[in-house]
Enzyme design. Structure first.
Site: not given
Length: 308
Positions: A85, A113, A138
């Site tokens: 991911h 991201h 993050h």
């Protein structure tokens, strides 16, 4: 015969479990729209990310700046993995963040991201006044009152995430990211791992670590647990266009496709309050003045980097 049936049953169960865990953002039966069917918390009332609408952010002058220890250069080896991911870096427990109410959080991992699909280059999860930034960083922490992340992740006050946005323009290479980006080639496929030797997370964050937005929300990926105290930094990390392109185009997912747009859409605020520990200068100084002030700061920052 019974042993064969048992083995077949275990195989089928394993296949089902693997399928359930293989969530995606936009494809298949477990895309973002279907997360709540398998992860009920994803349909909750305190979900993340959100849109940070600055005119509605409440300035709280009593909120102190974040106190970070261990974020500067650390020797050692730091595992880095393509989890299908995103890219994730494991962080040492010596990295700690003390927030305004005195709670101490221990760093667990950091990940990114981004966008990159077709003409869409912006991929931050949180938006500011509806604007999505290029990348969002993050750093996931857990409450030090718990013995481990595994325990804290299920506790109502278990987690905190420090988030930072990345800005891209005609900036020179940000050398604090060079080592990290060069290692992406070693983890092209899901499950592949590499090791960073030495790590300075502080230099990978914006210069101003004291001004932030804060609110209570959730993890932005399944299981979307609603136990995250969010701290979104107001300042930006600056990367070159080449660095952003490499991050957006180096990794493959479980479907052997380039990982693009690995971000969740913004969620309803649902009467939650977003606070900041700094006044909103854009509206106190005037939007036009603030625009030109920001441009001057960009030019000065570019000149400083060019002279170094």
């Amino acid at each position: 015969m019974r042993a064969l049936v048992l083995l077949l049953s275990l195989f089928l169960l394993g296949g089902q479990a693997q399928h359930v865990s293989d969530w995606t953002y936009s494809e298949g039966a477990l895309d973002e729209a279907h997360w709540p069917q398998h992860y009920p918390a994803c349909g909750g009332q305190r979900q993340s990310p959100i849109n940070l609408q600055r005119t509605k952010v409440r300035y709280n002058p009593s909120l102190k700046g974040l106190n970070m220890t261990g974020y500067e250069t650390q020797a050692g080896e730091f595992p880095m993995v393509n989890n299908g991911h995103t890219v994730q870096i494991s962080l040492p427990s010596t990295m700690r963040m003390t927030v305004a109410d005195g709670t101490v959080y221990i760093a667990q991992q950091m990940h990114f991201h981004w966008g990159g699909a077709s003409s869409e280059i912006s991929g931050s999860e949180h938006t500011v006044d509806g604007i999505r930034h290029v990348i969002e960083i993050h750093i996931v922490h857990y409450n030090s009152k718990y013995k481990s992340y595994d325990i804290a992740q299920d506790a109502p006050d278990g987690l905190a995430v420090l988030a930072a946005f990345v800005e891209v323009k005609n900036y020179p290479e940000n050398t604090y990211y060079s080592n990290f980006i060069s290692h992406l080639a070693n983890i092209k496929y899901p499950g592949q791992r590499t090791t960073l030797t030495g790590l300075d997370v502080q230099d990978m964050l914006p210069r101003n670590l004291q001004h932030y937005y804060t609110y209570h929300g959730s993890l932005t990926t399944p299981p979307c647990t609603e136990n995250v105290h969010w701290f979104v930094l107001a300042d930006f990390v600056k990367l070159s266009r080449t660095q952003v392109w490499k991050l957006e185009n180096s990794l493959l997912d479980h479907r052997n496709k380039t990982i693009h747009n690995d971000y969740r859409r913004t969620q309803p605020l649902n009467h939650r309050v977003v606070e900041s520990n700094f006044p909103n200068q854009e509206y106190t100084l005037g939007s036009e003045f603030q625009f030109y002030l920001h441009k001057i700061e960009e030019i000065l920052d570019y000149l400083r980097r060019a002279l170094n």
